[in-house]
Design a protein around this motif. Structure first.
Motif, PDB file in Angstrom:
ATOM      1  N   ALA A 202      50.611  48.866  31.717  1.00  0.00           N
ATOM      2  CA  ALA A 202      51.068  47.653  32.412  1.00  0.00           C
ATOM      3  C   ALA A 202      50.568  47.627  33.852  1.00  0.00           C
ATOM      4  CB  ALA A 202      52.594  47.581  32.381  1.00  0.00           C
ATOM      5  N   ARG A 203      50.532  48.775  34.525  1.00  0.00           N
ATOM      6  CA  ARG A 203      50.000  48.840  35.886  1.00  0.00           C
ATOM      7  C   ARG A 203      48.516  48.494  35.898  1.00  0.00           C
ATOM      8  NH1 ARG A 203      50.647  54.277  38.766  1.00  0.00           N
ATOM      9  NH2 ARG A 203      49.901  53.019  40.542  1.00  0.00           N
ATOM     10  N   ILE A 204      47.802  48.991  34.914  1.00  0.00           N
ATOM     11  CA  ILE A 204      46.363  48.741  34.820  1.00  0.00           C
ATOM     12  C   ILE A 204      46.077  47.254  34.630  1.00  0.00           C
ATOM     13  CG2 ILE A 204      44.341  49.105  33.339  1.00  0.00           C
ATOM     14  CD1 ILE A 204      45.413  52.001  32.908  1.00  0.00           C
ATOM     15  N   THR A 205      46.795  46.633  33.721  1.00  0.00           N
ATOM     16  CA  THR A 205      46.536  45.213  33.466  1.00  0.00           C
ATOM     17  C   THR A 205      47.073  44.339  34.596  1.00  0.00           C
ATOM     18  OG1 THR A 205      48.553  45.087  32.100  1.00  0.00           O
ATOM     19  CG2 THR A 205      46.458  45.482  30.969  1.00  0.00           C
ATOM     20  N   LYS A 206      48.166  44.732  35.215  1.00  0.00           N
ATOM     21  CA  LYS A 206      48.704  43.956  36.337  1.00  0.00           C
ATOM     22  C   LYS A 206      47.701  43.923  37.486  1.00  0.00           C
ATOM     23  CE  LYS A 206      52.700  43.468  39.393  1.00  0.00           C
ATOM     24  NZ  LYS A 206      54.028  44.033  39.795  1.00  0.00           N
ATOM     25  N   ALA A 207      46.942  45.003  37.644  1.00  0.00           N
ATOM     26  CA  ALA A 207      45.927  45.068  38.702  1.00  0.00           C
ATOM     27  C   ALA A 207      44.680  44.254  38.342  1.00  0.00           C
ATOM     28  CB  ALA A 207      45.538  46.519  38.967  1.00  0.00           C
ATOM     29  N   GLY A 208      44.613  43.733  37.110  1.00  0.00           N
ATOM     30  CA  GLY A 208      43.519  42.861  36.726  1.00  0.00           C
ATOM     31  C   GLY A 208      42.377  43.521  35.989  1.00  0.00           C
ATOM     32  N   TYR A 209      42.519  44.804  35.637  1.00  0.00           N
ATOM     33  CA  TYR A 209      41.426  45.512  34.977  1.00  0.00           C
ATOM     34  C   TYR A 209      41.409  45.211  33.478  1.00  0.00           C
ATOM     35  CZ  TYR A 209      41.405  48.016  39.407  1.00  0.00           C
ATOM     36  OH  TYR A 209      41.351  48.324  40.736  1.00  0.00           O
ATOM     37  N   MET A 210      40.237  45.404  32.891  1.00  0.00           N
ATOM     38  CA  MET A 210      40.056  45.154  31.465  1.00  0.00           C
ATOM     39  C   MET A 210      40.491  46.362  30.637  1.00  0.00           C
ATOM     40  SD  MET A 210      38.685  42.126  30.945  1.00  0.00           S
ATOM     41  CE  MET A 210      37.642  40.861  31.689  1.00  0.00           C
ATOM     42  N   GLU A 272      46.206  33.666  16.735  1.00  0.00           N
ATOM     43  CA  GLU A 272      45.047  32.822  17.002  1.00  0.00           C
ATOM     44  C   GLU A 272      44.144  32.728  15.778  1.00  0.00           C
ATOM     45  OE1 GLU A 272      43.113  33.447  21.033  1.00  0.00           O
ATOM     46  OE2 GLU A 272      44.318  35.272  20.848  1.00  0.00           O
ATOM     47  N   LYS A 273      43.285  31.728  15.776  1.00  0.00           N
ATOM     48  CA  LYS A 273      42.218  31.668  14.784  1.00  0.00           C
ATOM     49  C   LYS A 273      41.200  32.751  15.114  1.00  0.00           C
ATOM     50  CE  LYS A 273      42.550  26.704  13.867  1.00  0.00           C
ATOM     51  NZ  LYS A 273      41.826  25.397  13.914  1.00  0.00           N
ATOM     52  N   LYS A 274      40.603  33.314  14.080  1.00  0.00           N
ATOM     53  CA  LYS A 274      39.657  34.406  14.296  1.00  0.00           C
ATOM     54  C   LYS A 274      38.488  33.975  15.178  1.00  0.00           C
ATOM     55  CE  LYS A 274      39.329  35.411   9.861  1.00  0.00           C
ATOM     56  NZ  LYS A 274      38.894  36.093   8.620  1.00  0.00           N
ATOM     57  N   ALA A 275      37.957  32.796  14.935  1.00  0.00           N
ATOM     58  CA  ALA A 275      36.815  32.336  15.721  1.00  0.00           C
ATOM     59  C   ALA A 275      37.192  32.158  17.185  1.00  0.00           C
ATOM     60  CB  ALA A 275      36.273  31.040  15.146  1.00  0.00           C
ATOM     61  N   ASP A 276      38.413  31.678  17.436  1.00  0.00           N
ATOM     62  CA  ASP A 276      38.867  31.486  18.816  1.00  0.00           C
ATOM     63  C   ASP A 276      39.043  32.829  19.520  1.00  0.00           C
ATOM     64  OD1 ASP A 276      38.887  28.767  18.386  1.00  0.00           O
ATOM     65  OD2 ASP A 276      41.056  28.639  18.062  1.00  0.00           O
ATOM     66  N   LEU A 277      39.598  33.807  18.804  1.00  0.00           N
ATOM     67  CA  LEU A 277      39.814  35.120  19.394  1.00  0.00           C
ATOM     68  C   LEU A 277      38.478  35.818  19.658  1.00  0.00           C
ATOM     69  CD1 LEU A 277      42.719  37.429  18.444  1.00  0.00           C
ATOM     70  CD2 LEU A 277      40.517  38.400  19.064  1.00  0.00           C
ATOM     71  N   ALA A 278      37.562  35.681  18.726  1.00  0.00           N
ATOM     72  CA  ALA A 278      36.234  36.266  18.926  1.00  0.00           C
ATOM     73  C   ALA A 278      35.565  35.648  20.137  1.00  0.00           C
ATOM     74  CB  ALA A 278      35.381  36.061  17.683  1.00  0.00           C
ATOM     75  N   ALA A 279      35.676  34.331  20.280  1.00  0.00           N
ATOM     76  CA  ALA A 279      35.059  33.651  21.419  1.00  0.00           C
ATOM     77  C   ALA A 279      35.693  34.098  22.732  1.00  0.00           C
ATOM     78  CB  ALA A 279      35.188  32.139  21.254  1.00  0.00           C
ATOM     79  N   ARG A 280      36.999  34.281  22.740  1.00  0.00           N
ATOM     80  CA  ARG A 280      37.685  34.695  23.971  1.00  0.00           C
ATOM     81  C   ARG A 280      37.293  36.109  24.371  1.00  0.00           C
ATOM     82  NH1 ARG A 280      42.323  37.337  24.417  1.00  0.00           N
ATOM     83  NH2 ARG A 280      43.218  36.678  22.436  1.00  0.00           N
ATOM     84  N   THR A 281      37.286  37.046  23.417  1.00  0.00           N
ATOM     85  CA  THR A 281      36.914  38.414  23.772  1.00  0.00           C
ATOM     86  C   THR A 281      35.447  38.496  24.169  1.00  0.00           C
ATOM     87  OG1 THR A 281      36.570  38.935  21.415  1.00  0.00           O
ATOM     88  CG2 THR A 281      38.716  39.495  22.383  1.00  0.00           C
ATOM     89  N   GLN A 282      34.621  37.640  23.580  1.00  0.00           N
ATOM     90  CA  GLN A 282      33.214  37.607  23.975  1.00  0.00           C
ATOM     91  C   GLN A 282      33.076  37.116  25.414  1.00  0.00           C
ATOM     92  OE1 GLN A 282      30.659  34.970  21.749  1.00  0.00           O
ATOM     93  NE2 GLN A 282      28.814  36.041  22.374  1.00  0.00           N
ATOM     94  N   LYS A 283      33.809  36.067  25.754  1.00  0.00           N
ATOM     95  CA  LYS A 283      33.763  35.551  27.128  1.00  0.00           C
ATOM     96  C   LYS A 283      34.287  36.583  28.119  1.00  0.00           C
ATOM     97  CE  LYS A 283      34.083  30.633  26.002  1.00  0.00           C
ATOM     98  NZ  LYS A 283      34.915  29.403  26.076  1.00  0.00           N
ATOM     99  N   ASN A 284      35.336  37.303  27.724  1.00  0.00           N
ATOM    100  CA  ASN A 284      35.867  38.357  28.593  1.00  0.00           C
ATOM    101  C   ASN A 284      34.797  39.415  28.868  1.00  0.00           C
ATOM    102  OD1 ASN A 284      38.327  37.058  28.540  1.00  0.00           O
ATOM    103  ND2 ASN A 284      39.292  38.499  27.114  1.00  0.00           N
ATOM    104  N   ALA A 285      34.083  39.810  27.807  1.00  0.00           N
ATOM    105  CA  ALA A 285      33.042  40.829  27.962  1.00  0.00           C
ATOM    106  C   ALA A 285      31.880  40.311  28.800  1.00  0.00           C
ATOM    107  CB  ALA A 285      32.552  41.287  26.591  1.00  0.00           C
ATOM    108  N   GLU A 286      31.531  39.050  28.615  1.00  0.00           N
ATOM    109  CA  GLU A 286      30.455  38.472  29.421  1.00  0.00           C
ATOM    110  C   GLU A 286      30.856  38.398  30.887  1.00  0.00           C
ATOM    111  OE1 GLU A 286      29.706  34.753  27.537  1.00  0.00           O
ATOM    112  OE2 GLU A 286      28.433  35.621  25.968  1.00  0.00           O
ATOM    113  N   ARG A 287      32.117  38.122  31.132  1.00  0.00           N
ATOM    114  CA  ARG A 287      32.598  38.084  32.516  1.00  0.00           C
ATOM    115  C   ARG A 287      32.571  39.486  33.139  1.00  0.00           C
ATOM    116  NH1 ARG A 287      37.207  36.327  31.469  1.00  0.00           N
ATOM    117  NH2 ARG A 287      38.623  37.973  32.144  1.00  0.00           N
ATOM    118  N   MET A 288      32.820  40.487  32.327  1.00  0.00           N
ATOM    119  CA  MET A 288      32.829  41.863  32.803  1.00  0.00           C
ATOM    120  C   MET A 288      31.423  42.416  32.965  1.00  0.00           C
ATOM    121  SD  MET A 288      34.809  44.431  33.571  1.00  0.00           S
ATOM    122  CE  MET A 288      34.471  46.157  33.952  1.00  0.00           C
TER     123      MET A 288
END
Length: 292
Positions: A202-210, A272-288
């Motif tokens: 929780a501390r890790i995610t609260k600080a904004g890390y992936m 979530e729908k699988k396609a939506d979740l895949a798209a979100r995690t992909q965007k998260n990785a691209e942002r990282m």
């Protein structure tokens, strides 16, 4: 069966399993894989696989859009950059020293730093770096020396404006988090395959890390609880391949294609729908780690 907690890293071993060799052939199977959407494997030891050109082509056809390929030492950093050069649209390259091994000599550190600075525009992260846990009792240097080296690597990441891919598990997760917050709090960090007490996570995610989950999320309640607790825009998925998994994946070669099973499990957790979740995690990785 492997013990419940094992050292999640295969040093230098090449994997050539054929279990998935024909897995992406045929329209029916191809369509089934694409149902989950395109995926981004946020952490894989790509240079430990053989026949990579063929594999990457097959994985890409199966919906694996991109991967973050981390390194374990100086030699594998060079190899990972060579793979990146051959597959620039698919591979995001990481250069680092895996902590579950002896610390690099001064000459290796200096050559590695020179390499990272020279190839900065082709590097997506400093990684894999972190603190030892599984092998700590067998390593020649004390934990304090690894803490100092982690700080050194994080400062390099800060200076070069690169994110960090972190190996930090169990009681070392909080220690690595504290070093990160003290030395380079603005460095974007990814705590890969996180195993940590819930309050530390929780501390890790609260600080904004992936934070990322592996195929273990398909059969381990600890990982399912973690996945449910991570904010949606901070969750990544990874294989840490070629590390082998148990449960439904026992005896199966680890490749990024396993991420479709991860997406299915996560969709059941989040609703979530699988396609939506895949798209979100992909965007998260691209942002990282950067997109195309």
């Amino acid at each position: 069966m492997l013990p419940e907690e094992v050292y999640p890293f295969c040093l230098g071993e090449k994997h050539s399993g054929e279990r998935f060799a024909a897995d992406s052939r045929g329209n029916t199977e191809y369509k089934k894989k694409r149902e989950a959407g395109a995926v981004f494997d946020a952490h894989i030891h790509l240079e430990q696989y053989d026949n990579l050109d063929e594999r990457i082509k097959r994985w890409h056809e199966a919906g694996v859009e991109q991967v973050t390929a981390v390194s374990n030492d100086l030699a594998s950093s060079y190899r990972t950059l060579e793979i990146k050069e051959r597959h620039p649209d698919v591979v995001r390259a990481g250069c680092g020293f895996h902590p579950e091994q002896p610390l690099p000599e001064t000459s290796e550190r200096e050559e590695w730093k020179h390499l990272v600075k020279l190839e900065r525009e082709h590097i997506a992260c400093i990684g894999e770096i972190g603190l030892p846990h599984y092998e700590l009792g067998h390593l020649p240097s004390p934990l304090e020396a690894y803490q100092e080296f982690l700080a050194e690597c994080l400062l390099l990441a800060r200076d070069l404006k690169l994110p960090a891919a972190l190996h930090a598990v169990h009681d070392k997760a909080e220690l690595a988090f504290d070093i990160l917050r003290r030395e380079a709090p603005a460095v974007p960090a990814h705590f890969h395959w996180l195993k940590a007490p819930e309050d530390v996570a929780a501390r890790i995610t609260k600080a904004g890390y992936m934070v990322s989950v592996t195929p273990e999320v398909c059969y381990r309640e600890r990982d399912q609880r973690l996945a449910a607790a991570v904010p949606p825009d901070q969750l990544l998925i990874e294989t840490d391949g070629p590390w082998p998994f148990q449960g439904p994946f026992a005896g199966i070669e680890t490749t990024p294609e396993l991420l479709r099973d991860v997406i299915t499990t996560l969709a059941g957790i989040t609703g979530e729908k699988k396609a939506d979740l895949a798209a979100r995690t992909q965007k998260n990785a691209e942002r990282m780690y950067g997109g195309r």
